[in-house]
Design an enzyme around this catalytic site. Sequence first.
Site, PDB file in Angstrom:
ATOM      1  CG  PHE A  14      -1.489   1.228   1.687  1.00  0.00           C
ATOM      2  CD1 PHE A  14      -2.073   2.140   0.809  1.00  0.00           C
ATOM      3  CD2 PHE A  14      -1.409   1.560   3.039  1.00  0.00           C
ATOM      4  CE1 PHE A  14      -2.556   3.360   1.266  1.00  0.00           C
ATOM      5  CE2 PHE A  14      -1.893   2.772   3.504  1.00  0.00           C
ATOM      6  CZ  PHE A  14      -2.452   3.668   2.621  1.00  0.00           C
ATOM      7  CG  ASP A  34       6.394  -6.564  -2.198  1.00  0.00           C
ATOM      8  OD1 ASP A  34       6.090  -5.422  -1.817  1.00  0.00           O
ATOM      9  OD2 ASP A  34       5.880  -7.594  -1.715  1.00  0.00           O
ATOM     10  CB  THR A  38       0.462  -7.901   2.514  1.00  0.00           C
ATOM     11  OG1 THR A  38       1.703  -7.222   2.741  1.00  0.00           O
ATOM     12  CG2 THR A  38       0.179  -8.837   3.656  1.00  0.00           C
ATOM     13  CG  ASP A  59      11.320 -13.326   2.088  1.00  0.00           C
ATOM     14  OD1 ASP A  59      11.806 -12.728   3.069  1.00  0.00           O
ATOM     15  OD2 ASP A  59      10.245 -13.941   2.122  1.00  0.00           O
ATOM     16  CG  LEU A  74       8.045   1.284   3.274  1.00  0.00           C
ATOM     17  CD1 LEU A  74       9.349   2.047   3.156  1.00  0.00           C
ATOM     18  CD2 LEU A  74       7.065   1.772   2.215  1.00  0.00           C
ATOM     19  CE  LYS A  92      12.969 -17.543  10.824  1.00  0.00           C
ATOM     20  NZ  LYS A  92      12.755 -18.777  10.060  1.00  0.00           N
ATOM     21  CE1 TYR A 146       4.047  -4.179  11.516  1.00  0.00           C
ATOM     22  CE2 TYR A 146       3.136  -2.902  13.330  1.00  0.00           C
ATOM     23  CZ  TYR A 146       3.550  -2.986  12.015  1.00  0.00           C
ATOM     24  OH  TYR A 146       3.472  -1.874  11.201  1.00  0.00           O
ATOM     25  CE1 TYR A 160      23.592  -3.882  11.520  1.00  0.00           C
ATOM     26  CE2 TYR A 160      25.033  -3.255   9.702  1.00  0.00           C
ATOM     27  CZ  TYR A 160      24.404  -4.232  10.460  1.00  0.00           C
ATOM     28  OH  TYR A 160      24.596  -5.560  10.139  1.00  0.00           O
TER      29      TYR A 160
HETATM   30  N1  NAD Z   1      -0.132   1.647   6.829  1.00  0.00           N
HETATM   31  C1  NAD Z   1       0.053   2.002   8.080  1.00  0.00           C
HETATM   32  O1  NAD Z   1      -0.859   2.522   8.717  1.00  0.00           O
HETATM   33  C2  NAD Z   1       1.393   1.799   8.735  1.00  0.00           C
HETATM   34  C3  NAD Z   1       1.553   2.259  10.049  1.00  0.00           C
HETATM   35  C4  NAD Z   1       2.771   2.068  10.667  1.00  0.00           C
HETATM   36  C5  NAD Z   1       3.826   1.491   9.997  1.00  0.00           C
HETATM   37  N2  NAD Z   1       3.646   1.064   8.723  1.00  0.00           N
HETATM   38  C6  NAD Z   1       4.778   0.404   8.072  1.00  0.00           C
HETATM   39  O2  NAD Z   1       4.921   0.828   6.732  1.00  0.00           O
HETATM   40  C7  NAD Z   1       5.328  -0.266   5.921  1.00  0.00           C
HETATM   41  C8  NAD Z   1       4.370  -0.444   4.763  1.00  0.00           C
HETATM   42  O3  NAD Z   1       3.081  -0.727   5.271  1.00  0.00           O
HETATM   43  P1  NAD Z   1       1.807  -0.926   4.327  1.00  0.00           P
HETATM   44  O4  NAD Z   1       0.653  -0.357   5.043  1.00  0.00           O
HETATM   45  O5  NAD Z   1       2.122  -0.467   2.974  1.00  0.00           O
HETATM   46  O6  NAD Z   1       1.657  -2.506   4.387  1.00  0.00           O
HETATM   47  P2  NAD Z   1       1.568  -3.589   3.204  1.00  0.00           P
HETATM   48  O7  NAD Z   1       1.322  -4.894   3.840  1.00  0.00           O
HETATM   49  O8  NAD Z   1       0.612  -3.105   2.166  1.00  0.00           O
HETATM   50  O9  NAD Z   1       3.023  -3.517   2.590  1.00  0.00           O
HETATM   51  C9  NAD Z   1       4.100  -4.293   3.047  1.00  0.00           C
HETATM   52  C10 NAD Z   1       4.817  -4.838   1.840  1.00  0.00           C
HETATM   53  O10 NAD Z   1       5.948  -5.615   2.271  1.00  0.00           O
HETATM   54  C11 NAD Z   1       5.963  -6.832   1.540  1.00  0.00           C
HETATM   55  N3  NAD Z   1       6.662  -7.828   2.354  1.00  0.00           N
HETATM   56  C12 NAD Z   1       6.247  -8.402   3.503  1.00  0.00           C
HETATM   57  N4  NAD Z   1       7.168  -9.285   3.960  1.00  0.00           N
HETATM   58  C13 NAD Z   1       8.195  -9.254   3.063  1.00  0.00           C
HETATM   59  C14 NAD Z   1       9.432  -9.926   2.974  1.00  0.00           C
HETATM   60  N5  NAD Z   1       9.807 -10.826   3.902  1.00  0.00           N
HETATM   61  N6  NAD Z   1      10.241  -9.653   1.914  1.00  0.00           N
HETATM   62  C15 NAD Z   1       9.871  -8.777   0.957  1.00  0.00           C
HETATM   63  N7  NAD Z   1       8.709  -8.091   0.997  1.00  0.00           N
HETATM   64  C16 NAD Z   1       7.872  -8.327   2.045  1.00  0.00           C
HETATM   65  C17 NAD Z   1       4.517  -7.166   1.299  1.00  0.00           C
HETATM   66  O11 NAD Z   1       4.312  -8.069   0.243  1.00  0.00           O
HETATM   67  C18 NAD Z   1       3.942  -5.778   1.010  1.00  0.00           C
HETATM   68  O12 NAD Z   1       4.057  -5.441  -0.350  1.00  0.00           O
HETATM   69  C19 NAD Z   1       5.410  -1.492   6.823  1.00  0.00           C
HETATM   70  O13 NAD Z   1       6.746  -1.684   7.228  1.00  0.00           O
HETATM   71  C20 NAD Z   1       4.570  -1.106   8.006  1.00  0.00           C
HETATM   72  O14 NAD Z   1       4.989  -1.755   9.178  1.00  0.00           O
HETATM   73  C21 NAD Z   1       2.450   1.197   8.069  1.00  0.00           C
END
Ligand code: NAD
Length: 312
Positions: A14, A34, A38, A59, A74, A92, A146, A160
Site C-alpha cells: 500500500f 517485494d 501482502t 524476500d 518498508l 524474521k 510486529y 549500525y
Molecule cells: N499503513 C500504516 O498505517 C502503517 C503504520 C505504521 C507502519 N507502517 C509500516 O509501513 C510499511 C508499509 O506498510 P503498508 O501499510 O504499505 O503494508 P503492506 O502490507 O501493504 O506492505 C508491506 C509490503 O511488504 C511486503 N513484504 C512483507 N514481507 C516481506 C518480505 N519478507 N520480503 C519482501 N517483501 C515483504 C509485502 O508483500 C507488502 O508489499 C510497513 O513496514 C509497516 O509496518 C504502516
Amino acid sequence: MSRKKILVTGGAGFVGSHLCERLLNEGNEVYCLDNFFTGQKQNVVHLLDNPYFELIRHDVTAPFFIETDEIYNLACPASPIHYQYNAIKTMKTSVMGAINMLGLAKRVNAKILQASTSEVYGDPLVHPQPESYWGHVNPIGERACYDEGKRSAETLFINYHKQNNVKIKIIRIFNTYGPKMHPNDGRVVSNFIVQALQNQDITVYGQGNQTRSFQYVDDLVEGMIRLMNSKDSFTGPVNVGNPNEFTILELAQKVIELTGSKSRIIYQPLPSDDPMQRQPDISIAKKELDWSPKVNLDEGLIKTIDFFKSII
Ligand SMILES: NC(=O)c1ccc[n+]([C@@H]2O[C@H](COP(=O)([O-])OP(=O)(O)OC[C@H]3O[C@@H](n4cnc5c(N)ncnc54)[C@H](O)[C@@H]3O)[C@@H](O)[C@H]2O)c1
C-alpha cells in the site's frame, strides 16, 4: 539533474507503491523489491512501462545486493491479520530484513530509512506520544511479533549508525489510509469503507470510544521523502502522523455519511492488546522536517472511497 538510484523494499504494498510512484515522478530510478506476501503487482503495474522502474521478487530475510544511493525499508506486513498469520516470519522479516538492508547500506554507502511504527509505543500510558516515550508493550502478546520486531529493527538501525556510521533515518508511522489499501486486511478504514459500500453491518469493537488519528498516504510519503533528504545528523526517530483524533465510532459514522450507505453499526468485543488511544506528537517533524499533514479526513476518505468503488 542527477538521477538517484533508490531501492524500496515492500514497494508493491500500500504505502510502498505510492512511494515508488512519487520517487519515479521526481526523476529517480526506482527498484521495487517485494515478496508479494501482502503486496500486489496490480499496485505497481502502471509503473512497469517506465524504463527507470524495476520490479524485483525477493524476500528481505535473504541477503540482496544492488548498487543504490538510498533504501526505504518498508517490507513487513502491517495489518494484524497478516502479521499474526505467521508470527515468526513477521519477526524474521523485521529483524533479518533490517540486518540485510543495513548490511547493504553499509556496503554500498547508501542512506537507509526504516518504516517503523506507532506500535513501538504499545498501549501508551502517555498521551499524545512523543518520540522520547519508551512505550508500553506486552512482549508475549498477540501483537508482539510486529511491535517487538519493529523495536528490534530500530535498535539495529541506531547501532549500525553508531558503530558503522551508516546514514540512517527512522520514521514512526501512525495509522495511514488511502487508495490501494488491501480490501480484506482488517484495517479499520478499509473495513468500514468496504462494509459501507456493500451496505453490510459495520463492526465496531468495544464501545467504539477508542481513538485513532488517521493520516492520508500522500502526507506520509511527503514526510518520508523529507526525512530521507534531511541533514545527515538527524536520524530520528520521528513521528509522522495526523494528530487529529477521532473515535472509531465517529469514523464509522463519517464513512456511512460519505458513502450514503444503509449500513448499521454493530458492536463486538474488543480484541486483546488493542490500544485505547494513539495520537502522535509531531513537534519534531514540524521542527526538523517542516512537515505537517495537509489532507483532512473528509478529503482523504472521499479519495479512498472512490478507489474502493473502482475495485469492489
Ligand atoms: N499503513 C500504516 O498505517 C502503517 C503504520 C505504521 C507502519 N507502517 C509500516 O509501513 C510499511 C508499509 O506498510 P503498508 O501499510 O504499505 O503494508 P503492506 O502490507 O501493504 O506492505 C508491506 C509490503 O511488504 C511486503 N513484504 C512483507 N514481507 C516481506 C518480505 N519478507 N520480503 C519482501 N517483501 C515483504 C509485502 O508483500 C507488502 O508489499 C510497513 O513496514 C509497516 O509496518 C504502516
